[in-house]
Design an enzyme around this catalytic site. Sequence first.
Site, PDB file in Angstrom:
ATOM      1  N   ILE A 192     -53.611   8.272 -34.551  1.00 26.58           N
ATOM      2  CA  ILE A 192     -53.290   9.008 -33.261  1.00 26.58           C
ATOM      3  C   ILE A 192     -52.249  10.010 -33.731  1.00 26.58           C
ATOM      4  N   LYS A 246     -45.575   7.293 -44.992  1.00 26.48           N
ATOM      5  CA  LYS A 246     -45.363   6.740 -46.257  1.00 26.48           C
ATOM      6  C   LYS A 246     -46.893   6.857 -46.987  1.00 26.48           C
ATOM      7  N   GLU A 281     -47.371  -0.465 -38.817  1.00 28.75           N
ATOM      8  CA  GLU A 281     -48.533  -1.316 -39.028  1.00 28.75           C
ATOM      9  C   GLU A 281     -49.093  -1.664 -37.746  1.00 28.75           C
ATOM     10  N   THR A 312     -41.725  -2.609 -41.234  1.00 29.12           N
ATOM     11  CA  THR A 312     -41.998  -1.377 -40.809  1.00 29.12           C
ATOM     12  C   THR A 312     -41.524  -1.242 -39.254  1.00 29.12           C
ATOM     13  N   THR A 351     -47.435   0.030 -27.547  1.00 28.74           N
ATOM     14  CA  THR A 351     -48.787  -0.302 -26.919  1.00 28.74           C
ATOM     15  C   THR A 351     -48.680  -1.219 -25.549  1.00 28.74           C
ATOM     16  N   ASP A 352     -49.609  -1.462 -24.990  1.00 31.00           N
ATOM     17  CA  ASP A 352     -49.952  -2.152 -23.749  1.00 31.00           C
ATOM     18  C   ASP A 352     -49.624  -3.748 -24.361  1.00 31.00           C
ATOM     19  N   GLU A 353     -49.993  -3.867 -25.414  1.00 32.75           N
ATOM     20  CA  GLU A 353     -50.124  -5.363 -25.836  1.00 32.75           C
ATOM     21  C   GLU A 353     -48.630  -6.055 -25.823  1.00 32.75           C
ATOM     22  N   TYR A 362     -48.028  -8.595 -34.373  1.00 29.98           N
ATOM     23  CA  TYR A 362     -48.062  -7.233 -34.243  1.00 29.98           C
ATOM     24  C   TYR A 362     -47.495  -6.610 -32.775  1.00 29.98           C
ATOM     25  N   SER A 402     -43.610  -7.552 -32.901  1.00 35.69           N
ATOM     26  CA  SER A 402     -42.842  -6.458 -33.632  1.00 35.69           C
ATOM     27  C   SER A 402     -42.832  -5.171 -32.806  1.00 35.69           C
ATOM     28  N   LYS A 403     -43.806  -4.872 -32.226  1.00 34.20           N
ATOM     29  CA  LYS A 403     -43.741  -3.770 -31.370  1.00 34.20           C
ATOM     30  C   LYS A 403     -42.783  -3.990 -30.068  1.00 34.20           C
ATOM     31  N   ASN A 446     -55.962   0.998 -25.756  1.00 34.80           N
ATOM     32  CA  ASN A 446     -56.794   0.895 -26.919  1.00 34.80           C
ATOM     33  C   ASN A 446     -57.323   2.447 -26.909  1.00 34.80           C
TER      34      ASN A 446
HETATM   35  P1  NAD Z   1     -52.374   4.058 -37.835  1.00 29.71           P
HETATM   36  O1  NAD Z   1     -52.418   2.718 -38.398  1.00 29.71           O
HETATM   37  O2  NAD Z   1     -53.583   4.511 -37.830  1.00 29.71           O
HETATM   38  O3  NAD Z   1     -51.257   4.816 -38.491  1.00 29.71           O
HETATM   39  C1  NAD Z   1     -50.084   4.418 -38.746  1.00 29.71           C
HETATM   40  C2  NAD Z   1     -49.479   5.607 -39.876  1.00 29.71           C
HETATM   41  O4  NAD Z   1     -48.049   4.948 -40.047  1.00 29.71           O
HETATM   42  C3  NAD Z   1     -50.228   5.698 -41.221  1.00 29.71           C
HETATM   43  O5  NAD Z   1     -50.159   7.130 -41.429  1.00 29.71           O
HETATM   44  C4  NAD Z   1     -49.184   4.956 -42.100  1.00 29.71           C
HETATM   45  O6  NAD Z   1     -49.261   5.583 -43.374  1.00 29.71           O
HETATM   46  C5  NAD Z   1     -48.016   5.276 -41.536  1.00 29.71           C
HETATM   47  N1  NAD Z   1     -46.737   4.285 -41.602  1.00 29.71           N
HETATM   48  C6  NAD Z   1     -47.022   2.886 -42.112  1.00 29.71           C
HETATM   49  N2  NAD Z   1     -45.860   2.421 -42.393  1.00 29.71           N
HETATM   50  C7  NAD Z   1     -44.970   3.355 -42.397  1.00 29.71           C
HETATM   51  C8  NAD Z   1     -43.801   3.533 -43.123  1.00 29.71           C
HETATM   52  N3  NAD Z   1     -43.161   2.332 -43.252  1.00 29.71           N
HETATM   53  N4  NAD Z   1     -43.217   4.654 -43.192  1.00 29.71           N
HETATM   54  C9  NAD Z   1     -43.804   5.545 -42.925  1.00 29.71           C
HETATM   55  N5  NAD Z   1     -45.145   5.648 -42.296  1.00 29.71           N
HETATM   56  C10 NAD Z   1     -45.699   4.467 -42.252  1.00 29.71           C
HETATM   57  O7  NAD Z   1     -52.015   3.628 -36.530  1.00 29.71           O
HETATM   58  P2  NAD Z   1     -52.311   4.287 -34.927  1.00 29.71           P
HETATM   59  O8  NAD Z   1     -53.623   3.548 -34.464  1.00 29.71           O
HETATM   60  O9  NAD Z   1     -52.513   5.638 -35.281  1.00 29.71           O
HETATM   61  O10 NAD Z   1     -51.140   4.000 -34.053  1.00 29.71           O
HETATM   62  C11 NAD Z   1     -49.919   5.073 -34.147  1.00 29.71           C
HETATM   63  C12 NAD Z   1     -48.817   4.297 -33.141  1.00 29.71           C
HETATM   64  O11 NAD Z   1     -49.451   4.079 -31.808  1.00 29.71           O
HETATM   65  C13 NAD Z   1     -48.396   2.799 -33.507  1.00 29.71           C
HETATM   66  O12 NAD Z   1     -47.096   2.883 -33.368  1.00 29.71           O
HETATM   67  C14 NAD Z   1     -49.081   2.001 -32.636  1.00 29.71           C
HETATM   68  O13 NAD Z   1     -48.527   0.870 -32.353  1.00 29.71           O
HETATM   69  C15 NAD Z   1     -49.252   2.853 -31.328  1.00 29.71           C
HETATM   70  N6  NAD Z   1     -50.310   2.469 -30.404  1.00 29.71           N
HETATM   71  C16 NAD Z   1     -51.669   2.506 -31.020  1.00 29.71           C
HETATM   72  C17 NAD Z   1     -52.933   2.445 -30.243  1.00 29.71           C
HETATM   73  C18 NAD Z   1     -54.204   2.215 -30.586  1.00 29.71           C
HETATM   74  O14 NAD Z   1     -55.096   1.967 -30.038  1.00 29.71           O
HETATM   75  N7  NAD Z   1     -54.477   2.544 -32.087  1.00 29.71           N
HETATM   76  C19 NAD Z   1     -52.564   2.088 -28.788  1.00 29.71           C
HETATM   77  C20 NAD Z   1     -51.304   1.848 -28.157  1.00 29.71           C
HETATM   78  C21 NAD Z   1     -50.346   2.440 -28.951  1.00 29.71           C
HETATM   79  O1  DAU Z   2     -53.872  -2.051 -26.715  1.00 23.69           O
HETATM   80  C1  DAU Z   2     -53.686  -1.195 -27.819  1.00 23.69           C
HETATM   81  C2  DAU Z   2     -53.775  -1.955 -29.326  1.00 23.69           C
HETATM   82  O2  DAU Z   2     -55.215  -1.558 -29.321  1.00 23.69           O
HETATM   83  C3  DAU Z   2     -53.126  -1.110 -30.130  1.00 23.69           C
HETATM   84  O3  DAU Z   2     -51.553  -1.314 -30.046  1.00 23.69           O
HETATM   85  C4  DAU Z   2     -53.363  -1.580 -31.605  1.00 23.69           C
HETATM   86  O4  DAU Z   2     -52.734  -0.710 -32.580  1.00 23.69           O
HETATM   87  C5  DAU Z   2     -54.718  -1.272 -32.000  1.00 23.69           C
HETATM   88  O5  DAU Z   2     -55.424  -1.807 -33.071  1.00 23.69           O
HETATM   89  C6  DAU Z   2     -55.703  -1.958 -30.870  1.00 23.69           C
HETATM   90  O6  DAU Z   2     -55.690  -3.406 -31.055  1.00 23.69           O
HETATM   91  P1  DAU Z   2     -57.013  -4.116 -30.610  1.00 23.69           P
HETATM   92  O7  DAU Z   2     -56.773  -5.693 -31.320  1.00 23.69           O
HETATM   93  O8  DAU Z   2     -57.213  -4.271 -29.185  1.00 23.69           O
HETATM   94  O9  DAU Z   2     -58.083  -3.380 -31.330  1.00 23.69           O
HETATM   95  P2  DAU Z   2     -59.161  -3.700 -32.633  1.00 23.69           P
HETATM   96  O10 DAU Z   2     -59.984  -2.417 -32.652  1.00 23.69           O
HETATM   97  O11 DAU Z   2     -58.686  -4.477 -33.895  1.00 23.69           O
HETATM   98  O12 DAU Z   2     -60.084  -4.806 -31.571  1.00 23.69           O
HETATM   99  C7  DAU Z   2     -60.511  -4.404 -30.397  1.00 23.69           C
HETATM  100  C8  DAU Z   2     -61.378  -5.648 -29.723  1.00 23.69           C
HETATM  101  O13 DAU Z   2     -62.563  -6.211 -30.529  1.00 23.69           O
HETATM  102  C9  DAU Z   2     -60.558  -6.999 -29.787  1.00 23.69           C
HETATM  103  O14 DAU Z   2     -60.660  -7.850 -28.651  1.00 23.69           O
HETATM  104  C10 DAU Z   2     -61.052  -7.661 -31.178  1.00 23.69           C
HETATM  105  C11 DAU Z   2     -62.404  -7.290 -31.174  1.00 23.69           C
HETATM  106  N1  DAU Z   2     -63.005  -7.184 -32.377  1.00 23.69           N
HETATM  107  C12 DAU Z   2     -62.397  -6.329 -33.637  1.00 23.69           C
HETATM  108  C13 DAU Z   2     -62.876  -6.414 -34.725  1.00 23.69           C
HETATM  109  C14 DAU Z   2     -62.257  -5.289 -35.740  1.00 23.69           C
HETATM  110  C15 DAU Z   2     -64.084  -7.958 -33.023  1.00 23.69           C
HETATM  111  O15 DAU Z   2     -64.862  -8.442 -31.851  1.00 23.69           O
HETATM  112  N2  DAU Z   2     -64.638  -7.787 -33.810  1.00 23.69           N
HETATM  113  C16 DAU Z   2     -63.940  -7.155 -35.120  1.00 23.69           C
HETATM  114  O16 DAU Z   2     -64.498  -6.848 -35.998  1.00 23.69           O
END
Ligand code: NAD
Ligand code: DAU
Length: 376
Positions: free
Chosen positions: A14, A36, A86, A102, A135-137, A184, A187-188, A213
Amino acid sequence: MQRNIIITGGAGFIGSHVVRLFVNKYADYNIINVDKLTYAGNLENLTDIEDMPNYKFVRADICDFDAMLHLMQDEKVDGIIHLAAESHVDRSIKDPFTFARTNVLGTLSLLQAAKLYWESLTEKYEGKRFYHISTDEVYGALQMTNPEGIEPPFTTTASSSQHHLAYGTDFFYEDTKYMPHSPYSASKASSDHFVRAFHDTYGMPTIVTNCSNNYGPYQSPEKLIPLFINNIRHRKPLPVYGKGENVRDWLYVEDHARAIDIIFHKGTIAETYNIGGFNEWKNIDIIQVVINTVDRILGRKEGEDLNLITYVTDRLGHDARYAIDSTKLQKELGWEPSLQFEEGIEKTVRWYLDHQEWLDNVTSGDYLKYYEKMYG
Ligand code: NAD
Ligand code: DAU
C-alpha cells in the site's frame, strides 16, 4: 504549499501506491520514504518515480528512535503517514514478537520522536499531522447472519446510501469496540491506542484510519490474491484454509491511497475513519473468480484450473467475517471507491500475469539486489 512528509513503509504494497500518488500529485512536497526493507519492502515497486526531485528514500528501522528523531529534525518534517508494519496474519501466528516490536514499539518510537521534535518548535503542533494507517481486523470478527428467507450474499444499504453485498446484518463502525484476535491485529490495536493516547495526553494532531482488505498490483505473493494468481499460472495447488467460507471485504489499493490523500489533507484531527468498499466476498467465491479470470486471459478453458483448489488446515483463530461501514468517510469527506470489483480484479490479474519477473524476484529474494544496485 511546501511540506516535508515522511511516509513509512513506502516500499511495501500500500505504501508504494501512497508514495507514487503523493510524489506525482504534489510537486512542492518533499516525500521521504522511510522503510527498513524487510522481506516485504521492495524498491522495484517505485522505479517509475525514484528519480523525481521531490522523492527521497531512507533505509531505516522505525524502531530506531534516534534515527527517527534526527531524520525529523534534519528534514523539518511536518507530516507523517505511517504505514510501516508487519502485515501478514499467518506470520504473526508463528512469530508474534516481531509484530509487537515493529507495530507497537515502532509506532511508539515514531510518536515520541515526532512529539519531541514538534514540541521543540515555536509553532509546536500547528500545521502538523501524524496519520496512522490501521486495519479493520482490530474490531474482531463479525457473525454471518441471514435475514429470514434471503440467501447470502444479500444486498443491503446498512447505514450507507450505497447498496452493497453482505453476509450479515452488522458492520464495523468507527465506534465498534476493539476485539482483536490474532497477534497481528492485537499489535495493530495496541498501536492505534498509542496514537490516540498521544493526542489525548499531549495534544498531538493525530488521525487513525481502519481499512478493509486491499488488493491490486505490488502485493506480496504471500497474500491470498497474488499467491493464487501465481499458483494458477504455474498450475500449483491453491491452499484454501478451512472450508473457504470466511468473508473478507475487498478494496482496490489505489482507492485506499486516494482515501489516505483526502484524509491526510481534509480529515479532522483526533478522528477515526473507516475505509472500505462495501464489497464482501467468501474466500471460495473470490478464488473461483480469480481462477476463471486467469484461465480466460491465458487462453485456457475457463474453470479448467478449479481442480487446483486444495482444502488445507484452517488458520488458527481464523476470523469469520470482516465488513466495514465507510459511510462517515463518504458523507463527510466525499470519498468513494472508483472501481467496480470486476474491473479491479481484471486489472489485478492482468498486472500479475504481465509482471512475472517482479513476482519471481520477490519469491527468490532477488529484489534486494535492486536496493544494493541503487543505493550501494
Ligand atoms: P506490506 O507488508 O506490504 O509492507 C510493509 C512495509 O513496511 C514494507 O515495505 C516493510 O519493509 C516495511 N517495514 C516493516 N517493518 C519495518 C520497520 N521496522 N521499519 C521500517 N519499515 C518497516 O504491508 P501493506 O499490506 O502495504 O500494509 C501497509 C499498512 O497498511 C500496514 O500498517 C497494515 O497494517 C495496513 N493495512 C493493510 C491492509 C492490507 O490489506 N494489506 C489493510 C488495512 C490496513
Ligand atoms: O482486513 C485487512 C487485513 O487484510 C490487513 O490488515 C492485513 O495486513 C492483510 O494481510 C489482510 O489480512 P487477511 O488475513 O485477511 O489477508 P490474507 O490475504 O492473508 O487472507 C485473506 C483470506 O484468505 C483469509 O480469510 C485467509 C485466506 N487464505 C489466505 C491465504 C494466504 C487462504 O485461504 N489461503 C491462503 O493461502
